[in-house]
Design a protein around this motif. Structure first.
Motif, PDB file in Angstrom:
ATOM      1  N   GLN A  36       0.615  -1.510   0.193  1.00 30.88           N
ATOM      2  CA  GLN A  36       0.314  -0.119   0.088  1.00 30.88           C
ATOM      3  C   GLN A  36       0.791   1.373   0.167  1.00 30.88           C
ATOM      4  O   GLN A  36       1.872   1.520   0.676  1.00 30.88           O
ATOM      5  CB  GLN A  36      -1.236  -0.109   1.299  1.00 30.88           C
ATOM      6  CG  GLN A  36      -1.686  -1.220   1.301  1.00 30.88           C
ATOM      7  CD  GLN A  36      -2.422  -1.296   2.632  1.00 30.88           C
ATOM      8  OE1 GLN A  36      -2.332  -0.631   3.876  1.00 30.88           O
ATOM      9  NE2 GLN A  36      -3.551  -2.261   2.427  1.00 30.88           N
ATOM     10  N   LEU A  37       0.679   1.987  -1.475  1.00 33.26           N
ATOM     11  CA  LEU A  37       1.073   3.246  -1.086  1.00 33.26           C
ATOM     12  C   LEU A  37       0.696   4.091  -0.307  1.00 33.26           C
ATOM     13  O   LEU A  37      -0.799   5.050  -0.249  1.00 33.26           O
ATOM     14  CB  LEU A  37       1.194   3.998  -2.304  1.00 33.26           C
ATOM     15  CG  LEU A  37       1.888   2.845  -3.072  1.00 33.26           C
ATOM     16  CD1 LEU A  37       2.548   3.510  -4.897  1.00 33.26           C
ATOM     17  CD2 LEU A  37       3.695   2.337  -3.055  1.00 33.26           C
ATOM     18  N   HIS A  38       1.588   5.168   0.953  1.00 31.47           N
ATOM     19  CA  HIS A  38       1.107   6.419   1.456  1.00 31.47           C
ATOM     20  C   HIS A  38       1.651   8.001   1.251  1.00 31.47           C
ATOM     21  O   HIS A  38       2.701   7.740  -0.009  1.00 31.47           O
ATOM     22  CB  HIS A  38       0.875   6.003   2.542  1.00 31.47           C
ATOM     23  CG  HIS A  38       0.580   5.311   3.093  1.00 31.47           C
ATOM     24  ND1 HIS A  38      -0.502   4.316   3.157  1.00 31.47           N
ATOM     25  CD2 HIS A  38       1.156   3.877   3.702  1.00 31.47           C
ATOM     26  CE1 HIS A  38      -0.672   3.147   3.606  1.00 31.47           C
ATOM     27  NE2 HIS A  38       1.058   2.905   3.760  1.00 31.47           N
ATOM     28  N   GLU A  39       1.047   8.686   1.250  1.00 27.75           N
ATOM     29  CA  GLU A  39       1.536  10.261   0.961  1.00 27.75           C
ATOM     30  C   GLU A  39       2.863  10.159   1.475  1.00 27.75           C
ATOM     31  O   GLU A  39       3.096   9.729   2.646  1.00 27.75           O
ATOM     32  CB  GLU A  39       0.653  11.329   1.780  1.00 27.75           C
ATOM     33  CG  GLU A  39      -0.519  11.526   0.847  1.00 27.75           C
ATOM     34  CD  GLU A  39      -1.588  12.561   2.109  1.00 27.75           C
ATOM     35  OE1 GLU A  39      -1.051  13.005   2.221  1.00 27.75           O
ATOM     36  OE2 GLU A  39      -2.257  12.481   1.294  1.00 27.75           O
ATOM     37  N   GLY A  40       3.314  11.418   1.099  1.00 27.50           N
ATOM     38  CA  GLY A  40       4.977  11.532   1.399  1.00 27.50           C
ATOM     39  C   GLY A  40       6.179  10.644   0.922  1.00 27.50           C
ATOM     40  O   GLY A  40       7.073  10.366   1.337  1.00 27.50           O
ATOM     41  N   LEU A  42       2.824  -2.995   3.883  1.00 28.67           N
ATOM     42  CA  LEU A  42       2.723  -4.272   3.688  1.00 28.67           C
ATOM     43  C   LEU A  42       1.018  -4.380   4.354  1.00 28.67           C
ATOM     44  O   LEU A  42       0.667  -4.047   5.764  1.00 28.67           O
ATOM     45  CB  LEU A  42       3.222  -5.451   4.078  1.00 28.67           C
ATOM     46  CG  LEU A  42       5.078  -4.845   3.547  1.00 28.67           C
ATOM     47  CD1 LEU A  42       5.707  -6.388   3.582  1.00 28.67           C
ATOM     48  CD2 LEU A  42       5.108  -4.437   1.765  1.00 28.67           C
ATOM     49  N   VAL A  43       0.027  -5.355   4.114  1.00 22.46           N
ATOM     50  CA  VAL A  43      -1.061  -5.025   4.642  1.00 22.46           C
ATOM     51  C   VAL A  43      -0.654  -5.793   6.479  1.00 22.46           C
ATOM     52  O   VAL A  43      -1.692  -6.316   6.255  1.00 22.46           O
ATOM     53  CB  VAL A  43      -1.706  -5.975   3.397  1.00 22.46           C
ATOM     54  CG1 VAL A  43      -1.986  -5.638   2.542  1.00 22.46           C
ATOM     55  CG2 VAL A  43      -1.194  -7.856   2.801  1.00 22.46           C
ATOM     56  N   ARG A  44       0.413  -6.687   5.647  1.00 20.58           N
ATOM     57  CA  ARG A  44       0.517  -7.792   7.176  1.00 20.58           C
ATOM     58  C   ARG A  44       2.092  -7.618   7.483  1.00 20.58           C
ATOM     59  O   ARG A  44       2.618  -7.372   7.049  1.00 20.58           O
ATOM     60  CB  ARG A  44      -0.294  -8.782   7.381  1.00 20.58           C
ATOM     61  CG  ARG A  44       1.466  -9.828   6.057  1.00 20.58           C
ATOM     62  CD  ARG A  44       0.397 -10.937   6.080  1.00 20.58           C
ATOM     63  NE  ARG A  44      -0.749 -11.230   5.584  1.00 20.58           N
ATOM     64  CZ  ARG A  44      -1.124 -12.728   5.805  1.00 20.58           C
ATOM     65  NH1 ARG A  44      -0.850 -14.145   5.631  1.00 20.58           N
ATOM     66  NH2 ARG A  44      -2.901 -12.953   5.630  1.00 20.58           N
TER      67      ARG A  44
END
Length: 599
Positions: free
Chosen positions: A253-257, A262-264
C-alpha cells in the motif's frame, strides 16, 4: 588515522539456526551475512575483502578473522596501530527497547510473546549487542579493543557512506533500501560536506520491508532468499507484468510522502507468512517457467513502482541533483535504470559495494568522517577502485601450478603478449577463466576474477550455464564494453558509464545479431563499461578481440560455479577450472590447459 571496518558474528549463524530456523534454504536469513573487513588509512581505502573469498563459505556471516588479518598484513600494521574499529550495526539499548515495545503490542498470545522475548534476548546477548561484539572481536583476534575506540554505525548510514565515498564524496541525495537492519528497512536523505541528514518522515520500518517482501517472493518461487533475488530479476524478462498488478492491489500500500506499508507485517519467525497471499493473487504454485516468470515480472514492476514513489517524495525534499542508491535492493539493476530515467536527477550512482559487502567500507568512512580530528579533512575524492583485495605474484602462481602439475599443462606467455594470444583464442567458441591482479570487491566479478567468452555465439549462454556455471538455463550474461564505445552499442540514456554492472540498458537493434550471447530475452544487457585507467589489460584484450572479430564486447561472468564464492587465490582458480568445462585458464601470464588438451 587508521580505521578498520569489520562485519560478522561468530555466533550469529548458530543463534539464528537454533532460535529462528535459519538453516537449509533459510541459511542466509541472518544478520551479518557478507562478512568482511576493510582498512582506511588517512581517508584512503587500502584494503578490503569479503570473508567468503578466504574461508570459501558463500555469504558467510562468521567473524571475518581471515579478512581482518589479511587487511592488516597488506598495510603492514598491527592491531595496536588501529585508531578506530567501525562496526556497521548499532544494536543499542534504545533499539532493544523499541524491539520489546513492538513485541509487547503484537497480536500474539502472552506465552508466545514470552518465548519470542527469550529468543530475541539471546540474539542480543550472544551476537548483536555491543558487549557481545566486543567480546567476539577479542576472542577471535586475541586483541581486546578499547571500547572508546569502537564506533557502532547504524547500518543504513554505513550503506549511505559507502555510496558517498565511492561516488567521490560530493553532495548528494540518497535512497537506502534492503531487508532489515536495526529497526528499519529503508530511508532517504542528503549528505552535505560529509554530514548525513535523514528525512525522518521517509523511514520505513523493518516490518514493512520491501527487500524482505522480494525475498519472500524469491523463496516462494523455489530459490534461496537473500541470495537468489537476481534470478527473479532475470526471470522477469520472460513475461509482461500483469495490469493491474496484484502486488500493488493486495500486498503493498502506497501512502503520502513516499511512504508505504505491507498489508501484514513480516514475521521473523514465519518467513512463509506471505505464501498464502501469493497463491491468492496468482493461483496455486506451479513449477513452470510461465508461472514463475509472470510472478517475477509482477514483482519487478512492483519494485519499480514503490521505489519510484519514494524518489518522487525525495525529489520534493532536496535541491541536489545527484542520487545515491545503496542497500541490497540497489543490486536490482533493471530497476536502477528505470528509476534514473523516470526521475529529475541528473545522475545516479550505485556502488560496487551496494549490498552488505560494502558496509565495512561505509562504516569505516563514517567513523573517520565524523571523528573530531578529521572534520576539516573530509574532502577526499580520489577515484575509488574495486580492486582492493588479495593479489598473487608470479612466484606464487608458479608454485601453485607445480602443485597441480599432474592435472594441468601450462606455458608462460611473454610479457606484453597476453592480450594478443587470448584475443585469438576468444575468436572461437571457447570459455576462458581470467585471473589477474587484485581481487575485486563486491558481489560481481569486474574483470580480475572473471570468465570470458565471445558473445557472437547465440548458444554460448547455454554452454556456460550448463557446462561451466552449473546453473539455470534462463540466466543471462553481462557484456563488457569500452566506455568510449558504450553508447554506440547500448541505449545508455543519461548514463555515460556503468563500471560496476549496476545498470541495464537496451541493446541497439543493429547489435542484436552481433552480440546475441550477451543479449537477454527482453533485448537488454547488464553492462560493464571499462577504461584503460581502470582495467588496462582487459581493455587491451577487448580492443585486440574487436580488431579480429568486429565484435565490440566480451561476455564477463564471475569466475565460480553456482553456490561457491568467486575465486580468490590461484589454487581456487585451478580447482574451479578442473571442476568445470572451462577450456582455458589465464593465470597471470600463464596459459593453462588440462592435461592432454593441446594449448
Amino acid at each position: 588515522m587508521i580505521v578498520l571496518g569489520c562485519n560478522g558474528f561468530t555466533r550469529g549463524a548458530e543463534v539464528f539456526a537454533d532460535k529462528f530456523g535459519a538453516v537449509g534454504t533459510e541459511k542466509h536469513y541472518i544478520l551479518g551475512h557478507d562478512a568482511g573487513a576493510a582498512l582506511l588509512v588517512d581517508g584512503k581505502l587500502v584494503a578490503a575483502v569479503e570473508e567468503e573469498r578466504l574461508n570459501r563459505e558463500k555469504k558467510t556471516s562468521d567473524f571475518p578473522i581471515n579478512a581482518v588479518q589479511w587487511c592488516l598484513e597488506k598495510a603492514g600494521i598491527e592491531f595496536s596501530d588501529i585508531d578506530l574499529i567501525a562496526i556497521p550495526w548499532n544494536f543499542s539499548n534504545e533499539v532493544f527497547d523499541a524491539t520489546m515495545h513492538d513485541l509487547a503490542s503484537a497480536p500474539l498470545p502472552p506465552m508466545e510473546k514470552v518465548d519470542r522475548l527469550a529468543r530475541i534476548g539471546e540474539l542480543f546477548d550472544k551476537a548483536l549487542g555491543r558487549e557481545a561484539i566486543l567480546a567476539d572481536f577479542a576472542a577471535r583476534t586475541g586483541f581486546t579493543p578499547d571500547p572508546e575506540k569502537v564506533v557502532f554505525v547504524q547500518h543504513h548510514l554505513a550503506h549511505a557512506m559507502t555510496g558517498y565515498y565511492m561516488a567521490g564524496m560530493k553532495d548528494t541525495a540518497f535512497l537506502i533500501s534492503d531487508g532489515r537492519a536495526e529497526l528499519f528497512s529503508s530511508l532517504t536523505g542528503e549528505i552535505r560536506d560529509g554530514k548525513i541528514r535523514v528525512f525522518e518522515e521517509s523511514i520505513i520500518s523493518a516490518n514493512d520491508s520491501l527487500g524482505n517482501l522480494f525475498a519472500s517472493i524469491t523463496r516462494f518461487l523455489g530459490f534461496v532468499p537473500n541470495n537468489d533475488e537476481y534470478k527473479v530479476m532475470g526471470l522477469s524478462g520472460f513475461a509482461e507484468a500483469p495490469s493491474p498488478n496484484p502486488f500493488l492491489e493486495h500486498i503493498v500500500q502506497l501512502h503520502e510522502g513516499g511512504r508505504y506499508s505491507l498489508v501484514r507485517p513480516h514475521d521473523l519467525e514465519n518467513p512463509r507468512c506471505f505464501d498464502g497471499l501469493f497463491e491468492k493473487c496468482f493461483g496455486p504454485f506451479q513449477d513452470t517457467l510461465e508461472y514463475k516468470a509472470n510472478i517475477a515480472a509482477a514483482a519487478q514492476d512492483m519494485l519499480t513502482a514503490v521505489t519510484s514513489h519514494q524518489l518522487r517524495a525525495l525529489e520534493s525534499r532536496t535541491d541536489l541533483n545527484h542520487l545515491l542508491f545503496e542497500g541490497g535492493l540497489a543490486l536490482n539493476c533493471v530497476n536502477n535504470t528505470q528509476l534514473l530515467e523516470g526521475s529529475r536527477f541528473e545522475d545516479m550512482s550505485v556502488s560496487f559495494g551496494a549490498s552488505d559487502t560494502g558496509v565495512v567500507i561505509g562504516a569505516a568512512v563514517h567513523a573517520w568522517a565524523n571523528h573530531p580530528d578529521n572534520t576539516a579533512e573530509v574532502k577526499y575524492a580520489d577515484t575509488v577502485t574495486p580492486y582492493v583485495g588479495p593479489e598473487y605474484d608470479e612466484a606464487t602462481i608458479e608454485s601453485t601450478l607445480r602443485e597441480f602439475g599432474d592435472r594441468v599443462e601450462y606455458t608462460r606467455i611473454p610479457d606484453g603478449e597476453v592480450a594478443d594470444q587470448v584475443a585469438k583464442l576468444l575468436t572461437e567458441k571457447v570459455v576462458i577463466g581470467w585471473f589477474q591482479g587484485r581481487l575485486e570487491h563486491g558481489p560481481r566479478a569486474l574483470g580480475h576474477r572473471s570468465i570470458l567468452a565471445n558473445p557472437k555465439f547465440a548458444d554460448i549462454k547455454d554452454v556456460i550455464n550448463t557446462r561451466v556455471k552449473h546453473r539455470e538455463p534462463f540466466r543471462p550474461f553481462a557484456p563488457i564494453v569500452l566506455e568510449s564505445d558504450a553508447d554506440k552499442i547500448f541505449e545508455m540514456g543519461r548514463k555515460k558509464r556503468s563500471p560496476y554492472m549496476t545498470f541495464v540498458f537496451p541493446v541497439r537493434p543493429e547489435y542484436h545479431n552481433i552480440i546475441p550471447g550477451a543479449t537477454h530475452v527482453d533485448g537488454t544487457s547488464r553492462v560493464q563499461t571499462i577504461t584503460d585507467e581502470d582495467t588496462p589489460l582487459l581493455a587491451t584484450l577487448l580492443r585486440r578481440f574487436t580488431a579480429l572479430t568486429d565484435v565490440p564486447c566480451l561476455i564477463n561472468t564471475s569466475f565460480n560455479v553456482a553456490g561457491e564464492p568467486i575465486v580468490c587465490s590461484p589454487a581456487d582458480a585451478l580447482n574451479c577450472f578442473l571442476g568445470t568445462e572451462i577450456d582455458y585458464l589465464v593465470l597471470g601470464n600463464y596459459l593453462v590447459t588440462k592435461t592432454g588438451q593441446a594449448a
